[in-house]
Structures are given as structure tokens and as C-alpha cells.
Design an enzyme around this catalytic site. Structure first.
Site, PDB file in Angstrom:
ATOM      1  N   LYS A   1      45.939  50.023  43.413  1.00 55.80           N
ATOM      2  CA  LYS A   1      44.740  49.186  43.392  1.00 55.80           C
ATOM      3  C   LYS A   1      43.721  49.821  42.456  1.00 55.80           C
ATOM      4  O   LYS A   1      43.139  50.867  42.754  1.00 55.80           O
ATOM      5  CB  LYS A   1      44.164  49.042  44.799  1.00 55.80           C
ATOM      6  CG  LYS A   1      42.999  48.078  44.879  1.00 55.80           C
ATOM      7  CD  LYS A   1      42.560  47.852  46.317  1.00 55.80           C
ATOM      8  CE  LYS A   1      41.429  46.848  46.383  1.00 55.80           C
ATOM      9  NZ  LYS A   1      41.003  46.592  47.780  1.00 55.80           N
TER      10      LYS A   1
ATOM     11  N   ASP B   1      36.966  40.497  56.606  1.00 56.57           N
ATOM     12  CA  ASP B   1      37.693  39.725  55.584  1.00 56.57           C
ATOM     13  C   ASP B   1      39.119  39.463  56.056  1.00 56.57           C
ATOM     14  O   ASP B   1      40.090  39.702  55.328  1.00 56.57           O
ATOM     15  CB  ASP B   1      37.694  40.471  54.247  1.00 56.57           C
ATOM     16  CG  ASP B   1      38.045  39.546  53.076  1.00 56.57           C
ATOM     17  OD1 ASP B   1      38.032  38.313  53.278  1.00 56.57           O
ATOM     18  OD2 ASP B   1      38.323  40.055  51.974  1.00 56.57           O
TER      19      ASP B   1
ATOM     20  N   GLY C   1      38.733  44.503  42.310  1.00 58.00           N
ATOM     21  CA  GLY C   1      39.775  45.297  41.697  1.00 58.00           C
ATOM     22  C   GLY C   1      41.018  44.490  41.394  1.00 58.00           C
ATOM     23  O   GLY C   1      41.115  43.305  41.711  1.00 58.00           O
ATOM     24  N   GLU C   2      41.958  45.173  40.768  1.00 59.32           N
ATOM     25  CA  GLU C   2      43.243  44.594  40.413  1.00 59.32           C
ATOM     26  C   GLU C   2      44.346  45.410  41.078  1.00 59.32           C
ATOM     27  O   GLU C   2      44.220  46.624  41.232  1.00 59.32           O
ATOM     28  CB  GLU C   2      43.434  44.584  38.893  1.00 59.32           C
ATOM     29  CG  GLU C   2      42.365  43.798  38.146  1.00 59.32           C
ATOM     30  CD  GLU C   2      42.491  43.961  36.644  1.00 59.32           C
ATOM     31  OE1 GLU C   2      43.236  44.889  36.228  1.00 59.32           O
ATOM     32  OE2 GLU C   2      41.872  43.197  35.903  1.00 59.32           O
ATOM     33  N   VAL C   3      45.422  44.738  41.439  1.00 61.77           N
ATOM     34  CA  VAL C   3      46.534  45.388  42.133  1.00 61.77           C
ATOM     35  C   VAL C   3      47.762  45.320  41.234  1.00 61.77           C
ATOM     36  O   VAL C   3      48.122  44.234  40.741  1.00 61.77           O
ATOM     37  CB  VAL C   3      46.817  44.735  43.494  1.00 61.77           C
ATOM     38  CG1 VAL C   3      47.964  45.453  44.200  1.00 61.77           C
ATOM     39  CG2 VAL C   3      45.561  44.751  44.367  1.00 61.77           C
TER      40      VAL C   3
ATOM     41  N   LEU D   1      50.282  42.416  40.359  1.00 62.49           N
ATOM     42  CA  LEU D   1      50.525  41.637  41.574  1.00 62.49           C
ATOM     43  C   LEU D   1      49.403  40.671  41.891  1.00 62.49           C
ATOM     44  O   LEU D   1      49.644  39.611  42.468  1.00 62.49           O
ATOM     45  CB  LEU D   1      50.751  42.579  42.768  1.00 62.49           C
ATOM     46  CG  LEU D   1      51.957  43.514  42.676  1.00 62.49           C
ATOM     47  CD1 LEU D   1      52.038  44.400  43.901  1.00 62.49           C
ATOM     48  CD2 LEU D   1      53.238  42.716  42.498  1.00 62.49           C
TER      49      LEU D   1
ATOM     50  N   GLN E   1      44.725  39.911  41.526  1.00 56.80           N
ATOM     51  CA  GLN E   1      43.400  40.336  41.102  1.00 56.80           C
ATOM     52  C   GLN E   1      42.372  39.809  42.078  1.00 56.80           C
ATOM     53  O   GLN E   1      42.438  38.639  42.491  1.00 56.80           O
ATOM     54  CB  GLN E   1      43.090  39.835  39.685  1.00 56.80           C
ATOM     55  CG  GLN E   1      41.734  40.287  39.164  1.00 56.80           C
ATOM     56  CD  GLN E   1      41.517  39.884  37.718  1.00 56.80           C
ATOM     57  OE1 GLN E   1      42.386  39.280  37.099  1.00 56.80           O
ATOM     58  NE2 GLN E   1      40.366  40.233  37.175  1.00 56.80           N
ATOM     59  N   GLY E   2      41.456  40.645  42.467  1.00 54.15           N
ATOM     60  CA  GLY E   2      40.402  40.267  43.386  1.00 54.15           C
ATOM     61  C   GLY E   2      39.036  40.478  42.778  1.00 54.15           C
ATOM     62  O   GLY E   2      38.883  40.749  41.575  1.00 54.15           O
ATOM     63  N   THR E   3      38.023  40.344  43.634  1.00 49.89           N
ATOM     64  CA  THR E   3      36.649  40.496  43.173  1.00 49.89           C
ATOM     65  C   THR E   3      36.334  41.939  42.828  1.00 49.89           C
ATOM     66  O   THR E   3      35.589  42.223  41.890  1.00 49.89           O
ATOM     67  CB  THR E   3      35.681  39.989  44.245  1.00 49.89           C
ATOM     68  OG1 THR E   3      36.061  38.655  44.601  1.00 49.89           O
ATOM     69  CG2 THR E   3      34.257  39.984  43.742  1.00 49.89           C
TER      70      THR E   3
END
Length: 657
Positions: free
Chosen positions: A89, A195, A72-74, A66, A68-70
Site C-alpha cells: 500500500k 469505514d 493511497g494505491e495498492v 490492484l 487505488q483509493g483516496t
């Protein structure tokens, strides 16, 4: 251990008598032959478990990614036992440090302590790839941890960028109330989110908003917020200023303030509220310094009355700018006066003048029409931040395949295709030598000085928009008088034309070149060319192409003159002299054998060239009905001739061109 090698039987004691449960197996005690030491051999379990976590295998399955962030990945996953969709996550564990991220620890701890309908719920923690227990130095190496969260059909960023979703004002008010409810619960629990943005606001299938991604959240010190002051006000505690996504970063963070409060979250709510109307982030700074300029361009440079502490912050040089506020001009078309006041208080530069989540819920904007809706109904289509790229591609493709709209002034009837109808032949545009594209020094059609106009008695190289300049400016020399280049007995050429004139019908006779029925010139004829509608060298040489009658055609064939059934589809002259307001010369008689070339001859202007009028002193060189008489064996033209003293000089031509 007994001598025969059988396991030793533990003697019954008072403790064993009260032991609860049943001992499954007695550990085997072994002796080392080299060291003569006894030890208990441990057997490896089939599945090494982590306290508080569920093993990934046979419980969950990964599907599509779904985002990707700083930190982790979802992924989208499925719980195998219940077949329910979940969001997984994945926490990235650094191989170099082999430590569990502090951000993940904070998020797990905070989510375990929060319980609200507008806060995302942590279901459980999952791990996979159990390491070897003998390698204690790499306990977390090659191990993945997952945070299992409820699956949400959309997030606010995907909803705002979806072109098929249109939110009404009542839906926007409902969403804003839910955001403020969840944020007020977080602040009252003495946490700062740090955030807030559209991508971190999730929406479930029932239209309930949930705040997510607590990776930057932390506990703050000081008093909780109230209706007037934010949480942590006056505590003096310092926090890191490199938080919050740049486009949603509060001005105190941009200027480097470390003693901030929960007001940084309220600024993010104001940015989200304005994004409902423009469908994109409203403060898109390219760098941290540029972010400050973008903020002050919208809200104006803070003064001493607006924000007194700003000049004492590390980035106080940004306050030396001189920007005027443009918030009202930018969002006045979307919001009422009450709505603008609500947005202005959410985006107040001074954090202590900013609304708190508790006071923002009671703002008058939520009580004016339209009132907040009871429930938000979203389409069944899923809309996430990862789908924004697909939305832009679909929009670009739809615009490229759109049918062209009808031209201005054209009414498209029902069932009619909105295309331009066939209007026939379109007139040719002006040539590059058109008078409108020439400088005044080279423009022939520009009006010369009055002295030059009086000196000219012939047309100086006539020009027309469609055909350009004539091939020659001065008539060619004619043959001597009385010379017939085809012989006096050439009757086949003399009888080609018939007319009402008494002159001989010799079309090639140079003397008869000015007869109304003959229009063939000779290079041996030196007789000066008269002016009038029958002159070959007057006006545009192509004016005779499109006349009102077949006799006026350049391609006129005399064989078909007496056939009225012949259809000559000739367009009328665009600039006809019949449309002019000039007086008509009454001396001109077209019934006397003269053909009407371009309308009636106008008095006071040259035939077929209205740009150069003739002065009365030069005479009106017109054709008359006076016949040509034969004297001394030759024809003599008794009509008026131009003044020889007004000959066209080469110097005049040079001055004109």
C-alpha cells in the site's frame, strides 16, 4: 591533531578502559584556514536508513496494480528473499505540505497495536529514493513509503460480484460471525473503524476474513461496548461526521450528528449483510441529502418512539418525510423471520437500539438451520474490487452470444437445436386498409343502419382482408340484346366450351354471359347482373383463386379439364361457406352445369359475402336450372331480375363510403 598532520591519539582514560566494542575508525578533525576553526568531517553512508523501515531496493518488487483509493494505491508485490506475494500500500505524500499523512500515521499506529486473526497484519514499512541529507527542507520529497501487508486472494466486494461464486446460507453465517469477531475486538480495544464496507473486508486462501483499511479509524472516548450499549455512549465527545463511504453511512451521520459511537460500524455490518443477497449496495444515494431519503424509504421515517433525538440533529428536516418501511417486502424472500429480525436490529435507526458486535454474535439466527459452516472454500480464481468491471463485461458478452430460447409451446428434444422449425409459408398479415384499422365512419365492413341494409340489392364494393377492395362497385354497361360483337358465324369462338346446357356455347355472346359454362363479361351487355355463386361481381374477386377443384381456379385452362392426373395444388378457401351454420339452399343444383365457387349457396345471405344479408323482400337472386330460350331471333333471360325500384343510388354509395 599533531603538528605533522597525523591524527591525534586519544589518551587512555578510565572511560576508554570500560568502553564496550571496538572503534571502527577515528573521525578526522580538520581546520578551516579562513576561520581557523576545527571541525569533524562526516562521510555519507552508502544507504540512508529510516528508523523502523526497510529499504525498497533489493528487497521488494512491484507487480500489477490492484486498486487505488483516496489515501493511497495498492500494488501486488513480491518479497525477493522469500518469493512470497505481498500487498504493498503506497502512501501518497503531499508535495506542497511535505508532511506524512495523518491518516497513514493513524493506520500504522493502530495496526501495530492490534493482533487478531480477523484483523489485517502490518508486516513492515518500506521506503525508497533516499533524499540528499544536505537538503533538510525536503526530507520527505520524492520519497515513497509502502505498508507491506499479507496478500489476500479476494475481497468481499469481488466475491459478491463474481458470477461464478455462489454463497450458501451456511457460508454467509460463517462470514458474518468472522466480521463480528474482528469488529468486537476493535471496539473492545477502544477504536472505531468508521469505514466498514465490502471492499475493506479481505479473504485469504483459507477462507479467513480480515478487516482492513484503517485509514479513517481512530480512538474513541468513553466506556467500551457491552451487550446493551455501544462503545463511547454518553461520553459527549465530538468527532467529524464526514466519515464512512456514503452508501454505508449511518443515519446519525447523515443527519449531522457529531457525538456518535461505535454503532456507526454496526450499521455498516448491516449493509454488508443485506448485500450478500442482492449482490450490490442496498442504499445507493446520489447525494448526502438523497442518502437520507433512501434510508427512510427502506426503514420508514422515524417517529418520536423510534428515534427521539432525530429532531434535534442538524439535518432534522429529513424526518418530516412520510415514508413507510419496506424492509420486510424487500428481503422477506431471502430471510426467515429470525433473519429479518437480525437485519432489522443491525439497521435500527436509533443507534442506542442497534445491536452491538458482542450481542450480535449471540443472536438466535446463528443457531437455526442451516448452521454456520466450519470453513469457507472459495475457488482458486482471484476476485478483487478491481475485477468488477471485467465481470460486467464478461456478463454482457455472454448475454449477447446466448442462443435464443425456444418459443412458447415448443418442446426442445434432446440433441435438437432450440430454434424455430420451418413452418412453411406464413399467411400475410392484414393490410393498412383492413377494417380493424379503419375508423367507424370509413369502415366498409362495419354494420350500417338496418335501413341501409334493406335498400341495397348489390354488394357495395366488396372487400377482402388479403386482396382489398374490388376494382369497381357498379357493374359496367352491357351491349344491347342480340348483338354479337364477334359476328354470328364465328364458330371458332362459339365452340370453345362444352357443357350440359342447351344454350349455344358462344363464350363471347353477351347474352350468354350468365350461362353456367361462360364467365366472360362484355361492356355492351346491359342486362342486370344476377346474384349467385356464378356472379363475377359478387363477393371478393379473388375468392376463386383458391378453391377445392381445378375448375374453380382463376387461372383455369379448359384444355386440362378432362385430365384427372393434373395436380392443382390449390389451398382451400379459409373462410369457406361450408363451415357456416347457415341453411343450405336446396334450390341450388351444382350438377346442372353450375360450378361450386365458394361452397354451397347459403340461404338468407348474399353469395360469397356474409356481411350483407338479403331481406326476403328483395328475393334470392340465385341461378336456377331453367334454360335460356330463344325468342324472335335472340336469347331472352326469363330468370328473376332484381327490383328496379331498389336501384343502387349514388347517395347510398356516398353515405356508405
Amino acid at each position: 591533531m599533531s603538528d605533522n598532520g597525523s591524527p591525534a591519539v586519544l589518551p587512555k582514560t578510565e572511560f576508554n578502559k570500560y568502553k564496550i566494542g571496538k572503534v571502527k575508525s577515528t573521525p578526522a578533525i580538520q581546520r578551516d584556514a579562513k576561520t581557523n576553526l576545527t571541525y569533524i568531517k562526516l562521510r555519507k553512508r552508502s544507504s540512508e536508513k529510516v528508523y523502523g523501515c526497510t529499504v525498497f531496493q533489493n528487497h521488494y518488487r512491484e507487480d500489477e496494480k490492484l486498486g487505488q483509493g483516496t489515501f493511497g494505491e495498492v500494488y501486488k508485490g513480491i518479497h525477493l528473499e522469500t518469493q512470497r506475494q505481498v500487498a504493498m500500500k503506497k502512501i501518497i505524500v503531499s508535495v506542497e505540505k511535505d508532511l506524512f499523512p495523518i491518516t497513514a500515521q493513524r493506520e500504522i499506529t493502530i495496526l501495530k497495536r492490534l493482533n487478531h486473526k480477523n484483523i489485517i497484519k502490518l508486516i513492515e514499512m518500506v521506503y525508497d529514493h533516499s533524499p540528499d541529507i544536505t537538503n533538510a527542507a525536503s526530507s520527505n520529497l520524492h520519497k515513497s513509503f509502502y505498508m507491506i501487508l499479507p496478500y489476500m486472494v479476494a475481497d468481499l466486494s469481488g466475491v459478491l460480484h463474481n458470477p461464478r461464486i455462489n454463497l450458501e446460507m451456511c457460508d454467509i453465517k460463517n462470514m458474518m460471525l468472522q466480521i463480528l469477531e474482528g469488529l468486537n475486538y476493535i471496539h473492545c480495544a477502544k477504536f472505531m473503524h468508521r469505514d466498514i464496507k465490502t471492499a475493506n473486508i479481505l479473504i485469504d486462501h483459507n477462507g479467513v476474513l480480515k478487516l482492513a483499511d484503517f485509514g479513517l479509524a481512530r480512538l474513541y472516548y468513553g466506556c467500551p461496548p457491552n451487550l446493551k450499549y455501544p462503545g463511547g455512549a454518553g461520553s459527549g465527545a465530538k468527532y467529524t461526521s464526514v466519515v464512512v463511504t456514503r452508501w454505508y453511512r449511518a443515519p446519525e451521520l447523515v443527519l449531522g450528528d457529531k457525538q456518535y459511537t461505535t454503532a456507526v460500524d454496526i450499521w455498516g455490518v448491516g449493509c454488508v449483510f443485506a448485500e450478500f443477497f442482492e449482490k450490490k449496495p442496498i442504499l445507493q444515494g446520489k447525494t448526502d441529502i438523497d442518502q437520507g431519503h433512501v434510508i427512510f424509504k427502506l426503514l420508514g421515517t422515524p417517529t418520536e418512539e423510534d428515534w427521539a433525538v432525530a429532531r434535534y440533529l442538524p439535518g432534522a428536516e429529513l424526518t418530516t418525510t412520510n415514508y413507510k418501511p419496506t424492509l420486510r417486502e424487500r428481503f422477506g424472500k431471502y430471510l426467515s423471520e429470525t433473519g429479518l429480525d437480525f437485519l432489522g436490529q443491525l439497521l435500527a435507526l436509533d443507534p442506542y437500539k442497534r445491536l452491538t458486535a458482542m450481542s450480535a454474535k449471540h443472536h438466535p439466527w446463528f443457531k437455526e438451520d442451516p448452521l454456520p459452516s466450519e470453513k469457507i472454500t472459495l475457488p482458486t480464481e482471484e476476485s478483487h474490487e478491481a475485477d468488477i468491471k471485467r465481470y460486467k463485461e464478461e456478463m454482457h458478452q455472454s448475454l449477447s452470444q446466448r442462443v435464443p430460447t425456444a418459443p412458447r409451446g415448443h418442446i426442445v428434444e434432446k440433441g435438437e437445436s432450440p430454434v424455430v422449425k420451418n413452418l412453411g409459408a406464413i399467411p400475410r398479415g392484414p393490410k393498412k386498409d383492413d377494417a380493424s384499422f379503419l375508423p367507424p365512419s370509413k369502415n366498409v365492413l362495419a354494420k350500417p343502419p338496418p335501413s341501409k341494409i334493406r335498400e341495397l340489392h348489390q354488394n357495395p364494393r366488396p372487400y377482402h382482408v388479403n386482396s382489398g377492395y374490388a376494382k369497381t362497385a357498379i357493374p359496367p354497361p352491357a351491349a344491347p340484346a342480340g348483338v354479337n360483337r364477334y359476328g354470328p358465324n364465328n364458330s371458332s369462338r362459339n365452340n370453345r366450351f362444352s357443357g350440359n346446357s342447351t344454350a349455344p356455347n358462344n363464350s363471347r355472346n353477351p347474352v350468354n354471359r350468365f350461362h353456367p359454362e361462360t364467365n366472360v363479361s362484355s361492356k355492351y351487355n346491359k342486362v342486370p347482373l344476377p346474384l349467385g355463386p356464378q356472379s363475377r361481381y359478387q363477393g371478393n374477386s379473388n375468392e376463386s383463386r383458391y378453391k377445392n377443384s381445378p375448375n374453380d381456379s382463376r387461372y383455369h385452362n379448359p384444355r386440362y379439364v378432362n385430365k384427372p392426373e393434373t395436380n392443382f395444388n390449390r389451398q382451400p378457401q379459409k373462410y369457406s361457406r361450408q363451415e357456416s351454420n347457415a341453411p343450405i339452399n336446396k334450390n341450388y343444383n351444382p350438377s346442372n352445369g353450375s360450378r361450386n365457387m365458394a361452397g354451397d349457396h347459403h340461404q338468407g345471405s348474399r353469395p360469397s359475402h356474409p356481411q350483407f344479408p338479403i331481406s326476403p323482400s328483395q328475393g334470392q337472386h340465385q341461378l336456377t336450372s331453367k334454360p335460356i330460350e330463344k325468342k324472335n331471333g335472340s336469347f331472352k333471360d326469363e330468370r328473376a331480375k332484381p327490383d328496379e325500384s331498389k336501384e343502387f343510388q349514388n347517395s347510398d354509395i356516398a353515405d356508405l363510403y
